[in-house]
Design a protein around this motif. Structure first.
Motif, PDB file in Angstrom:
ATOM      1  N   UNK A  69       3.122   2.826   1.184  1.00  0.00           N
ATOM      2  CA  UNK A  69       3.447   1.329   0.762  1.00  0.00           C
ATOM      3  C   UNK A  69       2.271   0.431   1.081  1.00  0.00           C
ATOM      4  N   UNK A  70       1.606  -0.218   0.111  1.00  0.00           N
ATOM      5  CA  UNK A  70       0.533  -1.099   0.506  1.00  0.00           C
ATOM      6  C   UNK A  70       0.995  -2.411  -0.198  1.00  0.00           C
ATOM      7  N   UNK A  71       0.283  -3.775   0.435  1.00  0.00           N
ATOM      8  CA  UNK A  71       0.463  -4.860  -0.193  1.00  0.00           C
ATOM      9  C   UNK A  71      -0.468  -5.210  -1.136  1.00  0.00           C
ATOM     10  N   UNK A  72      -1.534  -4.825  -0.883  1.00  0.00           N
ATOM     11  CA  UNK A  72      -3.047  -5.254  -1.710  1.00  0.00           C
ATOM     12  C   UNK A  72      -3.378  -3.921  -1.931  1.00  0.00           C
ATOM     13  N   UNK A  73      -3.553  -3.506  -3.290  1.00  0.00           N
ATOM     14  CA  UNK A  73      -4.139  -2.039  -3.726  1.00  0.00           C
ATOM     15  C   UNK A  73      -5.699  -2.216  -3.299  1.00  0.00           C
ATOM     16  N   UNK A  74      -6.154  -3.204  -3.839  1.00  0.00           N
ATOM     17  CA  UNK A  74      -7.767  -3.318  -3.662  1.00  0.00           C
ATOM     18  C   UNK A  74      -8.114  -3.031  -2.255  1.00  0.00           C
ATOM     19  N   UNK A  75      -7.731  -4.140  -1.368  1.00  0.00           N
ATOM     20  CA  UNK A  75      -8.047  -4.066   0.039  1.00  0.00           C
ATOM     21  C   UNK A  75      -7.659  -2.565   0.605  1.00  0.00           C
ATOM     22  N   UNK A  76      -6.323  -2.031   0.322  1.00  0.00           N
ATOM     23  CA  UNK A  76      -6.077  -0.690   1.024  1.00  0.00           C
ATOM     24  C   UNK A  76      -6.885   0.264   0.429  1.00  0.00           C
ATOM     25  N   UNK A  77      -7.188   0.294  -0.883  1.00  0.00           N
ATOM     26  CA  UNK A  77      -8.260   1.301  -1.264  1.00  0.00           C
ATOM     27  C   UNK A  77      -9.613   1.323  -0.695  1.00  0.00           C
ATOM     28  N   UNK A  78     -10.088   0.086  -0.670  1.00  0.00           N
ATOM     29  CA  UNK A  78     -11.491   0.068   0.206  1.00  0.00           C
ATOM     30  C   UNK A  78     -11.249   0.442   1.709  1.00  0.00           C
ATOM     31  N   UNK A  79     -10.062   0.127   2.332  1.00  0.00           N
ATOM     32  CA  UNK A  79     -10.180   0.645   3.955  1.00  0.00           C
ATOM     33  C   UNK A  79      -9.720   2.160   3.775  1.00  0.00           C
ATOM     34  N   UNK A  98       1.649  -0.166  -4.321  1.00  0.00           N
ATOM     35  CA  UNK A  98       2.410  -1.405  -4.044  1.00  0.00           C
ATOM     36  C   UNK A  98       3.828  -1.432  -4.181  1.00  0.00           C
ATOM     37  N   UNK A  99       4.136  -0.244  -4.612  1.00  0.00           N
ATOM     38  CA  UNK A  99       5.733  -0.146  -4.878  1.00  0.00           C
ATOM     39  C   UNK A  99       6.574  -1.429  -5.546  1.00  0.00           C
ATOM     40  N   UNK A 100       5.962  -1.636  -6.804  1.00  0.00           N
ATOM     41  CA  UNK A 100       6.747  -2.381  -7.527  1.00  0.00           C
ATOM     42  C   UNK A 100       8.201  -2.096  -7.782  1.00  0.00           C
ATOM     43  N   UNK A 112       7.940 -10.304   0.934  1.00  0.00           N
ATOM     44  CA  UNK A 112       7.279  -9.584   1.904  1.00  0.00           C
ATOM     45  C   UNK A 112       6.858  -8.178   1.656  1.00  0.00           C
ATOM     46  N   UNK A 113       6.978  -7.570   0.443  1.00  0.00           N
ATOM     47  CA  UNK A 113       6.271  -6.470  -0.138  1.00  0.00           C
ATOM     48  C   UNK A 113       7.264  -5.265   0.426  1.00  0.00           C
ATOM     49  N   UNK A 114       6.816  -3.996   0.199  1.00  0.00           N
ATOM     50  CA  UNK A 114       7.581  -3.053   0.506  1.00  0.00           C
ATOM     51  C   UNK A 114       7.250  -2.866   2.038  1.00  0.00           C
ATOM     52  N   UNK A 115       8.262  -2.330   2.793  1.00  0.00           N
ATOM     53  CA  UNK A 115       8.216  -2.221   4.213  1.00  0.00           C
ATOM     54  C   UNK A 115       7.161  -1.147   4.389  1.00  0.00           C
ATOM     55  N   UNK A 116       6.436  -1.455   5.655  1.00  0.00           N
ATOM     56  CA  UNK A 116       5.570  -0.396   5.986  1.00  0.00           C
ATOM     57  C   UNK A 116       6.259   0.783   6.566  1.00  0.00           C
ATOM     58  N   UNK A 117       5.653   2.203   6.877  1.00  0.00           N
ATOM     59  CA  UNK A 117       6.154   3.034   7.574  1.00  0.00           C
ATOM     60  C   UNK A 117       5.778   3.083   8.966  1.00  0.00           C
ATOM     61  N   UNK A 118       6.995   2.923   9.839  1.00  0.00           N
ATOM     62  CA  UNK A 118       7.010   2.709  11.086  1.00  0.00           C
ATOM     63  C   UNK A 118       6.948   3.893  12.023  1.00  0.00           C
ATOM     64  N   UNK A 119       6.749   5.133  11.306  1.00  0.00           N
ATOM     65  CA  UNK A 119       6.639   6.314  11.892  1.00  0.00           C
ATOM     66  C   UNK A 119       5.629   7.084  11.552  1.00  0.00           C
TER      67      UNK A 119
END
Length: 135
Positions: A26-36, A69-71, A79-86
């Motif tokens: 899960x990501x909040x900003x698909x463009x930023x995450x794709x770049x990273x 981005x898990x719409x 807050x968007x989809x929760x991040x994976x904590x493990x």
């Protein structure tokens, strides 16, 4: 999946294959995450399309990573989809120390240092935990 006596059960038949095809992150900003992630994994960003406005497939040897981005799964919430904590993704490396330095150069938050000489955990820009292990 076929369960055999070796795995503690009687043999049975299943139409589900015994492999993982993709892992969704899960990501909040698909463009930023794709770049990273393209920098992390050595992809050319221009070769990784954003599909349907919310996901990007990164084809790896084995299971693919799908940034999303898990719409449908909380992504449209404030807050968007929760991040994976493990760490649910383990990426192999032949050079653990160089990989740690590279991840640091990307500005990733380190969760652990190299543990037992074999692995470390860090966070992507959305707080998802990832692991890199020595091959």
């Amino acid at each position: 999946m076929t369960i055999s006596a070796e795995h503690g059960g009687a043999a049975s038949s299943s139409p589900v294959r015994q492999r993982v095809a993709s892992v969704f992150i899960p990501v909040k900003n698909i463009e930023r995450s794709r770049a990273w992630y393209c920098r992390l994994l050595g992809f050319k960003e221009s070769e990784r399309d954003i599909l349907f406005g919310h996901l990007c497939v990164l084809p790896l040897d084995g299971a693919d990573i799908v940034l999303d981005t898990m719409p449908k799964w909380g992504g449209s919430e404030p807050g968007g989809a929760a991040p994976i904590d493990t760490p649910v993704v383990m990426l192999p490396t032949p050079d653990l120390e160089a990989s740690l330095a590279f991840v640091d150069s990307l500005g990733a938050e380190r969760v652990t240092d190299i543990e037992g000489g074999h692995w470390f955990v860090f966070k992507d820009p959305d707080g998802n935990k990832l692991m890199i292990c020595r091959e």
